[in-house]
Write a protein that holds these residues in place. Structure first.
Motif: not given
Ligand code: NAI
Length: 370
Positions: A86, A13, A37, A179-180, A9, A83, A103-104
């Motif tokens: 997922h 991040q 969410i 959450w982390r 969203g 996480n 995502e991981k």
């Molecule tokens: P964040 O907390 O910044 O964003 C999470 C997003 O998911 C928010 O927009 C939230 O509203 C939404 N969300 C949460 N529950 C939801 C649901 N049930 N339905 C729809 N939307 C929902 O988290 P971030 O940092 O973006 O991380 C998300 C995932 O990406 C994590 O699993 C993290 O480990 C992974 N990640 C991977 C990276 C990579 O380089 N591959 C880098 C950063 C994060």
């Protein structure tokens, strides 16, 4: 092809990186999303991004139901939520016949990861894990060099992913950080599962070996955290080589802090994500050579993964973009030219290593088989 996004969203991040990377080559069109969410925020942001109102969903359950019934249903869905969600979301989409990029870390538990591998196999659909760094051209070059024997037998792999952005205790309530460190939302590990996992995957990716044993030390340096914000892992690989990983969230002054060094019997190489265009290679008893992204001297897969001319900057979007390109080439044909995308098995292998590290850390760093 039609692409859907769950999570990612407006304030997230990683959502922006997925949108830019997926659309980099013009192969994927953001056709549907359940982005937040908060259903209202998710719908509003979806339409703001140009998704048709009828496909800007409030929840992923609505998205699954509606997309399942459409003739122009999405060809791939990316899951970029925290996480703990997922497994449920990925299994539901796979079971309904959708290709998935998750995502991981793939899941929070080994049982869920292994279940997801089975669900993916049964569905006959692609389930990829977004270890996006493995899309960097020079990471692909490093892997090709190991595959072609340029380094000889691999002896030692040293990787680190240590940043300093969770070092401030007052950030504990920041919703993107909270959450982390919450075991309910992230599982048995925090920084190892969040960042260390990329370095662990990169070690397996470049050496083409699985990690078979782990001895880990987990520490939390900031008060009030239930999970580790600093960890040191010793590793053993299937081919007899050994490895080390340092991962941290409290290393103030380290910016991204992700790098890897691989030492073999015929040479050593070093790559750092903040300088992604250069790979340093030193042959035994020889001078160090700096290999440049985009150079004709690279292996074909590394050349194919490079989008712009030598000397220009190419970064994270290009790396994630290569994952999306490989997925498109695999789903639409004729097959991936740039190389592989990380699979559900790679995702599950990493969940096993994280779980092993958490168990080892609890036993004072005892060597524990994966
Ligand atoms: P964040 O907390 O910044 O964003 C999470 C997003 O998911 C928010 O927009 C939230 O509203 C939404 N969300 C949460 N529950 C939801 C649901 N049930 N339905 C729809 N939307 C929902 O988290 P971030 O940092 O973006 O991380 C998300 C995932 O990406 C994590 O699993 C993290 O480990 C992974 N990640 C991977 C990276 C990579 O380089 N591959 C880098 C950063 C994060």
């Amino acid at each position: 092809m039609n692409w859907g996004l769950v999570g990612g969203g407006k304030a997230s991040q990683i959502g922006g990186a997925h949108r830019i990377a997926a659309q980099l080559d013009g192969h994927w069109r953001l056709a549907a999303g359940a982005l937040d969410i908060d259903p209202e925020k998710g719908r509003a942001y979806g339409t703001e991004l140009g998704i048709d109102e009828s496909r800007a969903y409030g929840t992923w359950q609505d998205m699954l139901k509606s997309e399942s019934g459409r003739e122009d249903r999405i060809d791939l869905v990316t899951i970029a939520t925290p996480n703990h969600t997922h497994f449920e979301i990925a299994s539901a989409f796979l079971s309904a016949g959708f290709n998935v990029l998750c995502e991981k870390p793939l899941t929070m538990t080994v049982r869920d990861a292994e279940d997801l591998v089975r669900v993916a196999e049964k569905s006959g659909k692609i389930c990829a894990t977004n270890f996006g760094y493995s899309g960097y051209p020079m990471a692909i070059q490093a892997r090709e060099m190991v595959r072609n024997g340029d380094l000889g037998d691999i002896r030692v792999v040293f990787s680190e992913f240590a940043h300093g952005f969770h070092a401030d205790e007052s950030d504990n309530d920041n919703p993107r950080i909270r959450w982390r460190y919450d075991p309910e939302q992230t599982g048995v590990s925090s920084i190892t599962a969040d960042c260390g996992v990329h370095a662990l995957h990169m070690a397996e990716f470049i050496t083409c070996q699985r990690i078979t044993e782990v001895s880990a030390q987990f520490d939390h340096c900031v008060d009030g955290r239930a999970l580790e914000d600093d960890a040191l892992l010793a590793l053993r690989f299937g081919n007899g080589s050994v490895g080390r990983l340092w991962t941290s969230a409290i290393a103030i002054g380290q910016v991204h802090g992700f790098g890897i060094r691989v030492f073999g019997s015929k040479g050593g190489l070093s790559w750092h994500q903040e300088f992604p265009n250069q790979l340093h290679f030193t042959p035994l008893n020889g001078p160090t050579r700096i290999l440049e992204r985009g150079s004709e001297a690279l292996y074909p897969k590394a050349r194919a993964a490079s989008r712009i001319a030598i000397g220009h900057a190419e970064g994270m979007f290009g790396a994630f973009g290569n994952i999306y390109r490989s997925l498109h080439e695999t789903i639409a044909g004729p097959g991936p030219a740039t190389g592989d995308f990380p699979t559900v098995e790679d995702g599950a292998a990493m969940v096993r290593v994280i779980d092993t590290a958490a168990r080892s850390a609890k036993q004072g760093g005892a060597w524990t088989p994966v």
